[in-house]
Design an enzyme around this catalytic site. Sequence first.
Site, PDB file in Angstrom:
ATOM      1  N   LYS A  89      39.110  42.214  27.285  1.00  0.00           N
ATOM      2  CA  LYS A  89      39.320  43.112  28.423  1.00  0.00           C
ATOM      3  C   LYS A  89      40.646  43.810  28.223  1.00  0.00           C
ATOM      4  O   LYS A  89      41.652  43.172  27.912  1.00  0.00           O
ATOM      5  CB  LYS A  89      39.357  42.266  29.720  1.00  0.00           C
ATOM      6  CG  LYS A  89      39.555  43.077  30.977  1.00  0.00           C
ATOM      7  CD  LYS A  89      38.240  43.451  31.618  1.00  0.00           C
ATOM      8  CE  LYS A  89      38.351  44.582  32.602  1.00  0.00           C
ATOM      9  NZ  LYS A  89      38.311  45.931  31.997  1.00  0.00           N
ATOM     10  N   GLN A 110      48.060  41.929  26.182  1.00  0.00           N
ATOM     11  CA  GLN A 110      46.955  41.781  27.135  1.00  0.00           C
ATOM     12  C   GLN A 110      46.417  40.349  27.165  1.00  0.00           C
ATOM     13  O   GLN A 110      45.966  39.874  28.207  1.00  0.00           O
ATOM     14  CB  GLN A 110      45.846  42.772  26.747  1.00  0.00           C
ATOM     15  CG  GLN A 110      44.845  43.061  27.849  1.00  0.00           C
ATOM     16  CD  GLN A 110      45.333  44.105  28.831  1.00  0.00           C
ATOM     17  OE1 GLN A 110      45.928  45.104  28.427  1.00  0.00           O
ATOM     18  NE2 GLN A 110      45.091  43.906  30.106  1.00  0.00           N
ATOM     19  N   LYS A 125      42.285  45.997  23.536  1.00  0.00           N
ATOM     20  CA  LYS A 125      42.819  47.319  23.910  1.00  0.00           C
ATOM     21  C   LYS A 125      42.235  48.342  22.946  1.00  0.00           C
ATOM     22  O   LYS A 125      41.840  48.000  21.833  1.00  0.00           O
ATOM     23  CB  LYS A 125      44.344  47.310  23.795  1.00  0.00           C
ATOM     24  CG  LYS A 125      45.035  48.421  24.560  1.00  0.00           C
ATOM     25  CD  LYS A 125      45.302  48.049  25.996  1.00  0.00           C
ATOM     26  CE  LYS A 125      45.887  49.227  26.760  1.00  0.00           C
ATOM     27  NZ  LYS A 125      46.311  48.844  28.117  1.00  0.00           N
ATOM     28  N   GLY A 164      40.794  51.974  31.996  1.00  0.00           N
ATOM     29  CA  GLY A 164      41.690  53.106  31.759  1.00  0.00           C
ATOM     30  C   GLY A 164      43.071  52.651  31.327  1.00  0.00           C
ATOM     31  O   GLY A 164      43.394  51.473  31.341  1.00  0.00           O
ATOM     32  N   ASP A 165      43.878  53.596  30.907  1.00  0.00           N
ATOM     33  CA  ASP A 165      45.302  53.391  30.607  1.00  0.00           C
ATOM     34  C   ASP A 165      45.878  54.808  30.579  1.00  0.00           C
ATOM     35  O   ASP A 165      45.290  55.732  31.177  1.00  0.00           O
ATOM     36  CB  ASP A 165      45.481  52.657  29.257  1.00  0.00           C
ATOM     37  CG  ASP A 165      46.921  52.219  29.001  1.00  0.00           C
ATOM     38  OD1 ASP A 165      47.354  51.239  29.606  1.00  0.00           O
ATOM     39  OD2 ASP A 165      47.639  52.876  28.216  1.00  0.00           O
ATOM     40  N   ASN A 239      49.129  57.051  37.359  1.00  0.00           N
ATOM     41  CA  ASN A 239      48.426  56.127  38.248  1.00  0.00           C
ATOM     42  C   ASN A 239      49.320  54.979  38.730  1.00  0.00           C
ATOM     43  O   ASN A 239      49.386  54.685  39.931  1.00  0.00           O
ATOM     44  CB  ASN A 239      47.192  55.583  37.513  1.00  0.00           C
ATOM     45  CG  ASN A 239      46.497  54.497  38.306  1.00  0.00           C
ATOM     46  OD1 ASN A 239      46.650  53.318  38.025  1.00  0.00           O
ATOM     47  ND2 ASN A 239      45.764  54.877  39.338  1.00  0.00           N
ATOM     48  N   SER A 376      40.366  44.766  37.968  1.00  0.00           N
ATOM     49  CA  SER A 376      39.272  45.088  37.043  1.00  0.00           C
ATOM     50  C   SER A 376      38.335  43.886  36.911  1.00  0.00           C
ATOM     51  O   SER A 376      37.107  44.031  36.888  1.00  0.00           O
ATOM     52  CB  SER A 376      39.814  45.450  35.656  1.00  0.00           C
ATOM     53  OG  SER A 376      40.129  46.814  35.586  1.00  0.00           O
TER      54      SER A 376
END
Length: 444
Positions: A89, A110, A125, A164-165, A239, A376
């Site tokens: 993820k 992550q 990622k 997203g990123d 964001n 998420s």
Amino acid sequence: MTYIGNVIENVIRNNPGEMEFHQAVREVLESLEPVIERHPEYARAGLLERLVEPERQVMFRVPWMDEQNKVRVNRGFRVQFNSAIGPYKGGLRFHPTVNLGIIKFLAFEQIFKNSLTGLPIGGGKGGSDFDPRGKSDTDIMRFCQSFMTELYRHIGADTDVPAGDIGVGAREIGYLFGQYKRIRNAYEGVLTGKGLTYGGSLARKEATGYGLIYFVDEMIQAKGKSFENRTVSVSGSGNVAIYAVEKAQQLGAKVIALSDSDGYIYDPAGIDFQDLRQLKEIDRQRISAYVKLHPQAEYHKGSTGIWTIPCDIALPCATQNELNKEAAETLVKNGCFAVGEGANMPATPEAVRVFHQNGVLFAPGKASNAGGVAVSALEMSQNSMRYSWSFEEVNSKLKTIMKNIYLNVSEAAREYGCQDNLAAGANIAGFRKVADAMLAQGIV
Ligand code: NDP
């Protein structure tokens, strides 16, 4: 040489030129020294050697035809780093600076971030060197469709779930999801950050920024302080930054500065949140446009200048290594007492040292920005149940998760003799769960 020193040296030798990846590995592994000492079974199982090697990494060509019928070629990446505690993820980043080293650093971070959330998600990622800036909707859609035409074979709701990123927001996720569904003929929760009409979660958009503020609030409250009447600088204006501004204001802070990669704004009266959201989310303007609406505000070229403005709390929410030693020293000199990382690795190791040496409360990104991936994971749960929770339900789960992360991280720091060093605490707490799962699953 120590076991850890050896592993770091091998990583540098085996992954030449991947500076950000080296930096991230060194930062995590060095803080694991007391854990490895107490648990020799990790070294016997070759755990760190396995941990620093991605389980799988995919690089692929992304050819597409732009609106002028010109053929374009970009490079796509997906790094599936560790699946010990759940499916891979992690977000997708579209930015011209993207390369394998950047994606590997983000995927490595992550692993620990996802572990800290307490939810069953592994680390991954991906992204591309595609630059969405200034592109038409049609070009963005064509690129996303070509990108997914290769990516789809590597992902799935129980295998790998991207999100997203930087450069990948609701619009891009929509195009990516549409293409996945079309190719696979399967309506599944394969991406998170989806729109609310097709499986998205309420409060996902707000989650990283809100989560950052919840975490920093816990951290400063533990020292008898609060956001009330504090001045706050937030770098970036994407964001994460936007929703950090909103939540900080709701807790009584005055946010006075924001930036993008061209420059920064300073509004001594406090940022007008509604105008900010309209400008950035709906009109897709540069941050400089804010001063046209608010003439008392100033715009300055050069994004790093934002750290010269005196503030009580600094929240770097733009990109990696955006806050260096000099900026950290200026913040300290100007009386800043807390720093919370909204972005991934925005403070350089030298800057983090300055904060620790000067007693500045420091919230490391892999703990403080984990709210995004946590929600998420809640989106994945809702998709699996074919059900959706209300905004209040998700927001309250997010708040509880961030509070628990703070408690776990500070407890781990205490347990291993580095009290108040939340960066070390986050690495240790994140690592322990993944390490124990890897041990239990044998040499894989
Ligand atoms: P966005 O693309 O929405 O926004 C990124 C913002 O940062 C833009 O305003 C961009 O400006 C600015 N920026 C980029 N480079 C620089 C720079 N060198 N100096 C100043 N500003 C810069 O991305 P997000 O808000 O989603 O992500 C921001 C950070 O947070 C990243 O590090 C990301 O990995 C991290 N993060 C994001 C999560 C999420 O849920 N979105 C979750 C956890 C971490 P410009 O328009 O000029 O490029």
